[in-house]
Structures are given as structure tokens and as C-alpha cells.
Design a protein around this motif. Structure first.
Motif, PDB file in Angstrom:
ATOM      1  N   ILE A  78      32.361 -63.464 -18.883  1.00 57.98           N
ATOM      2  CA  ILE A  78      31.490 -65.147 -19.111  1.00 57.98           C
ATOM      3  C   ILE A  78      31.975 -66.323 -18.365  1.00 57.98           C
ATOM      4  O   ILE A  78      31.565 -66.473 -18.203  1.00 57.98           O
ATOM      5  CB  ILE A  78      30.934 -64.755 -20.382  1.00 57.98           C
ATOM      6  N   LEU A  79      33.763 -66.366 -19.245  1.00 58.01           N
ATOM      7  CA  LEU A  79      33.965 -67.704 -18.622  1.00 58.01           C
ATOM      8  C   LEU A  79      34.348 -67.159 -17.223  1.00 58.01           C
ATOM      9  O   LEU A  79      34.315 -68.770 -15.827  1.00 58.01           O
ATOM     10  CB  LEU A  79      35.473 -67.487 -19.547  1.00 58.01           C
TER      11      LEU A  79
ATOM     12  N   ALA B 195      31.764 -68.595 -15.289  1.00 58.40           N
ATOM     13  CA  ALA B 195      30.856 -70.232 -16.267  1.00 58.40           C
ATOM     14  C   ALA B 195      32.243 -70.785 -14.614  1.00 58.40           C
ATOM     15  O   ALA B 195      31.631 -71.520 -14.181  1.00 58.40           O
ATOM     16  CB  ALA B 195      30.801 -70.107 -17.232  1.00 58.40           C
ATOM     17  N   PHE B 196      32.865 -70.329 -14.338  1.00 64.38           N
ATOM     18  CA  PHE B 196      34.235 -71.551 -13.611  1.00 64.38           C
ATOM     19  C   PHE B 196      33.694 -71.553 -12.159  1.00 64.38           C
ATOM     20  O   PHE B 196      34.106 -71.935 -11.463  1.00 64.38           O
ATOM     21  CB  PHE B 196      35.378 -71.811 -14.529  1.00 64.38           C
TER      22      PHE B 196
ATOM     23  N   LYS C 279      35.094 -74.716 -10.773  1.00 56.53           N
ATOM     24  CA  LYS C 279      33.661 -76.125 -11.519  1.00 56.53           C
ATOM     25  C   LYS C 279      34.438 -76.553 -12.197  1.00 56.53           C
ATOM     26  O   LYS C 279      33.995 -76.187 -13.742  1.00 56.53           O
ATOM     27  CB  LYS C 279      32.429 -75.403 -11.553  1.00 56.53           C
TER      28      LYS C 279
ATOM     29  N   MET D 145      33.141 -78.254 -15.618  1.00 53.85           N
ATOM     30  CA  MET D 145      32.674 -76.854 -16.547  1.00 53.85           C
ATOM     31  C   MET D 145      34.254 -76.282 -17.420  1.00 53.85           C
ATOM     32  O   MET D 145      33.771 -76.242 -18.573  1.00 53.85           O
ATOM     33  CB  MET D 145      31.947 -75.066 -15.746  1.00 53.85           C
TER      34      MET D 145
ATOM     35  N   ILE E  71      33.911 -78.772 -20.374  1.00 51.97           N
ATOM     36  CA  ILE E  71      32.937 -78.848 -21.130  1.00 51.97           C
ATOM     37  C   ILE E  71      33.199 -77.345 -22.431  1.00 51.97           C
ATOM     38  O   ILE E  71      33.436 -77.955 -23.630  1.00 51.97           O
ATOM     39  CB  ILE E  71      31.467 -78.319 -20.221  1.00 51.97           C
ATOM     40  N   PHE E  72      33.883 -76.400 -21.767  1.00 48.92           N
ATOM     41  CA  PHE E  72      35.014 -75.618 -22.606  1.00 48.92           C
ATOM     42  C   PHE E  72      35.868 -76.032 -23.605  1.00 48.92           C
ATOM     43  O   PHE E  72      35.543 -75.206 -24.575  1.00 48.92           O
ATOM     44  CB  PHE E  72      35.248 -74.022 -21.185  1.00 48.92           C
TER      45      PHE E  72
ATOM     46  N   ALA F  72      26.408 -78.140 -25.292  1.00 47.82           N
ATOM     47  CA  ALA F  72      27.159 -77.470 -23.656  1.00 47.82           C
ATOM     48  C   ALA F  72      26.015 -77.550 -22.454  1.00 47.82           C
ATOM     49  O   ALA F  72      26.617 -78.477 -21.814  1.00 47.82           O
ATOM     50  CB  ALA F  72      28.025 -76.173 -23.771  1.00 47.82           C
TER      51      ALA F  72
ATOM     52  N   ASN G  87      25.706 -80.835 -19.095  1.00 47.52           N
ATOM     53  CA  ASN G  87      25.996 -80.262 -17.484  1.00 47.52           C
ATOM     54  C   ASN G  87      24.871 -81.296 -17.553  1.00 47.52           C
ATOM     55  O   ASN G  87      25.246 -81.476 -15.895  1.00 47.52           O
ATOM     56  CB  ASN G  87      25.848 -78.371 -18.015  1.00 47.52           C
ATOM     57  N   VAL G  88      23.486 -81.004 -17.768  1.00 50.97           N
ATOM     58  CA  VAL G  88      22.577 -81.470 -17.415  1.00 50.97           C
ATOM     59  C   VAL G  88      23.021 -82.939 -16.925  1.00 50.97           C
ATOM     60  O   VAL G  88      22.830 -83.379 -15.595  1.00 50.97           O
ATOM     61  CB  VAL G  88      21.459 -81.168 -18.405  1.00 50.97           C
TER      62      VAL G  88
ATOM     63  N   ARG H 233      25.397 -83.171 -14.175  1.00 48.66           N
ATOM     64  CA  ARG H 233      24.726 -83.153 -12.424  1.00 48.66           C
ATOM     65  C   ARG H 233      23.783 -84.169 -12.281  1.00 48.66           C
ATOM     66  O   ARG H 233      23.620 -84.394 -10.687  1.00 48.66           O
ATOM     67  CB  ARG H 233      24.049 -82.102 -12.107  1.00 48.66           C
TER      68      ARG H 233
END
Lengths: 186, 203
Positions: free
Chosen positions: A129-130, A133-134, A146, A149, A152-153, A174, A178-179, A182
Motif C-alpha cells: 500500500i505504501l 502511495a509513495f 512523492k 506523502m 503525511i505518513f 491525512a 493532501n488536499v 496540492r
């Protein structure tokens, strides 16, 4: 025959996920992402996210989600039935056996030895999953990371370990972070 | 006369099944946080509120729900249904437990594509991937820490390492990893049994 395929896939998930909760996750990933390409890794991660925020076991949620995506409502019924059939048979047998003989030792010993495997499997599903995500394209490259991310993690992990915040709240944070990142970056 | 009695008994059974259905439905619809939470709420409902099951027996039923494969909430529903009303009870309790997530996810997955293509939501979901990753990392840490504290920790740690390498690097099918560890568990139980038997014979 797609219904049969869904049924058999989720039958395996129901039969081999020991330990509840996250234990089903690696099996779902194996069946649904690796073996059958029914979901992409991103969709799978969304599914886990949605499962965290709604009531109900991950395996049942996955059966409904995948089944309906692949073959509509009949598909989700087939997958869900597959998922609970092993439980019905095995639990009823153990309950019957237990109510008669009250012996559980063997089961507990087997369970104890399954625990390390379950931990390792959950860890490797988490890494998958990570990974998505990354790195957007799944190619691990320093330049393509990224970093927002990763940060955030890190913040989420800190919040989970150091505060008593509910995991669902941490996950929502989280998303919001991210919103914000961006939109701030344009 | 006898017929009358049968009828009232049937009615009583129906009423009990309805009660099983609604309690499992309600618990399943409003319980966030996985199997262990729902099982303890089931205990509250069926032991403390309805007095249908005794406390000690409930503990054993929970142990069965946890040791069998599959979702703990479903397994819990099965043992309770079986204990209270046999096969009819099982079917009722399963229906009550499965219908809420089935409906919720069906609705969500119908809207998923539209939902996913909305920019803000898709950014939310993307960020939440990092959040889920953190939740899983934290859960893994707690479970791992539990294993290190066991008495023969080394062998368990070796199993964690082996299973991790097998699944993450060699991409061995998850089912085989679980089967092999299960077999190790059976062997371990058999060996322990032999040792304690020998020990008691020597005494």
C-alpha cells in the motif's frame, strides 16, 4: 464462469484468513490484485480505506465491492456467500465439538503459530500500500518519490503512536493534508 | 391442545429469531473498529442484557470465533446463533450481520467511479493511502511487539522473518505461507504433548 470464479476466490479468503481484521487483507490482495486483476492496487487501497470508515468486516466489504464491480449484484452475492461459507462450516463444527468435548488446546496452539505469519503478511500488504502511495507509477526512484506523502505518513504515524486519536480521524486528516498541500502548490 | 402448544412454541421461536436478527443487524450496522469490538458488544447484548448465554460460556464462544478462519464478526454471529437456536439461528444471525455492510458497500461502490473522479475526493483518497499505511504500520508494530514478549520469542521472530521474506520478496502465495505455519503449529503442539507426557512419566 465469473460467478464461480468470484465464489471460489472469496472461499479461499474466508478459509485462510485467521485472526480477524487486517488478517484478511493480504489474502484479498493476493486473490483480487495479484491473481485475477479485478482491482488495481490503487482501487484495493481505496477499498481498505473505505472499509476502515464503514462498519463491517474487511472481507465482507471486499466481497461486496469486488463482486459488484466485476459482475453486478449477483457477483457481490456470489462473492459474499463464498466468503462466509467456510466460516459457517468450520465454526459450526468447532462449536459442536466444543459443546461436546470442551477441548480447545490444539486449535489454540495452531493459532499461536499462525500469528507470526499473519503479522508478516499484514506487514507486506502494508508495504504494498505504501509503495503505491509513495510512487505513482510503482517504480521506486528517488526523484519520483512523492515526498509530501512520505511526510503525511510520518505525521500520521506520530499521531497514532503518541496520541489517542481514533485511526479514522487520523486517516481523514491525512486526506485533508493532501488536499491542502496540492492546493497550496497550485 | 397439543397443537395450540406447538403453535405458541413456534411463535416464541419466531420471536427469538427476530430478536437475534435485529440485535446482530444493529450491532453490525453501528460497530466501527473490527471484530474484537463487535464481539465484546455481542457479549454485552446477549449475556448482560438478554441473559441468553452465561458469561463463562460466552468467553469460550468468543475463543471459537477468534480461532476459526474468517471474519470474527461473522464467526461470532454463527456461534451465538448456533447456541441460541441451532441452524435457523445461524442463518438468522449471519443475515443480520452481513446485510448492513453489504448494503453500505453496494451503495458506495455504485457511486465509486463518479466519486473517484471528483478532484477533491480523489486527492482525499490519495492522502488517505498514506494514512492507511500508517494505521497498518502501527497495528503491525503492536502485533509484532506482542510476539517478541512471548516465552520462546526467537522461534516466533524467525517465523515472522521467514514469512515476510517469502511473501514480500519471493511473492509466495499467501495461502501456502499460512498452511506451512499452521503445520508448524500442529507439530509444535504434538511435540509439547510428548514432552509433558515424558515429564510426568519420569516423575
Amino acid at each position: 464462469m465469473i460467478y464461480l470464479k468470484l465464489f471460489l476466490s472469496f472461499l479461499q479468503i474466508g478459509m485462510f484468513s485467521f485472526g480477524g481484521g487486517y488478517a484478511a487483507m493480504p489474502l484479498i490482495q493476493e486473490q483480487v490484485v495479484s491473481q485475477h486483476d479485478w482491482l488495481t492496487m490503487t482501487e484495493f487501497t481505496d477499498l481498505i480505506t473505505i472499509s476502515q470508515m464503514t462498519p463491517g468486516p474487511i472481507a465482507i466489504n471486499a466481497a461486496t465491492f469486488v463482486g459488484s464491480k466485476i459482475a453486478g449484484i449477483p457477483g457481490s452475492v456470489a462473492a459474499t456467500c463464498g466468503c462466509i461459507l467456510p466460516s459457517c462450516i468450520i465454526v459450526t463444527l468447532i462449536a459442536w465439538f466444543y459443546l461436546r468435548y470442551k477441548k480447545m488446546k490444539m486449535f489454540q496452539s495452531v493459532l499461536e503459530s499462525l500469528r507470526p505469519a499473519v503479522v508478516a503478511l499484514i506487514a507486506s500488504a502494508g508495504i504494498a500500500i505504501l509503495h503505491t502511495a509513495f510512487w505513482t507509477d510503482g517504480i521506486v526512484q528517488f526523484a519520483a518519490t512523492k515526498w509530501s506523502m512520505v511526510v503525511i505518513f510520518g505525521i500520521c504515524l506520530l499521531l497514532l503512536r503518541k496520541t489517542k486519536l481514533n485511526p479514522v480521524v487520523v486517516m481523514m486528516l491525512a486526506g485533508v493534508m493532501n488536499v491542502a498541500v496540492r492546493y497550496a502548490a497550485g | 391442545m397439543e397443537e395450540q402448544q406447538e403453535k405458541t412454541q413456534g411463535k416464541k421461536q419466531d420471536k427469538k429469531l427476530w430478536k437475534i436478527f435485529w440485535s446482530t443487524f444493529y450491532l453490525s450496522a453501528f460497530t466501527f473498529g473490527g471484530g474484537y469490538v463487535i464481539v465484546s458488544l455481542m457479549k454485552k447484548k446477549f449475556v448482560d442484557e438478554y441473559h441468553w448465554i452465561e458469561e463463562e460460556e460466552m468467553l469460550d464462544l468468543v475463543a471459537i470465533a477468534q480461532s476459526a478462519p474468517g471474519a470474527i464478526a461473522v464467526n461470532g454471529a454463527i456461534v451465538i446463533g448456533y447456541k441460541l437456536a441451532g441452524i435457523a439461528g445461524i442463518l438468522t444471525a449471519i443475515a443480520g450481520t452481513v446485510i448492513p455492510p453489504f448494503l453500505i458497500i453496494s451503495i458506495l461502490s455504485a457511486g465509486y467511479q463518479a466519486f473517484r473522479s471528483n478532484q477533491i475526493i480523489s486527492l482525499m483518497l490519495e492522502g488517505m493511502q498514506a494514512g492507511v499505511g500508517a494505521v497498518i504500520a502501527s497495528v503491525t508494530y503492536d502485533m509484532g511487539a506482542g510476539i517478541v514478549k512471548k516465552k520462546d520469542a526467537l522461534s516466533y521472530v524467525l517465523m515472522v522473518g521467514g514469512a515476510f521474506i517469502a511473501s514480500c520478496i519471493f511473492e509466495v502465495n499467501v495461502v501456502y505461507v499460512i498452511l506451512i505455519c499452521g503445520i508448524v503449529g500442529v507439530l509444535r503442539a504434538l511435540i509439547e504433548k510428548k514432552i509433558t507426557k515424558k515429564g510426568s512419566e519420569e516423575k
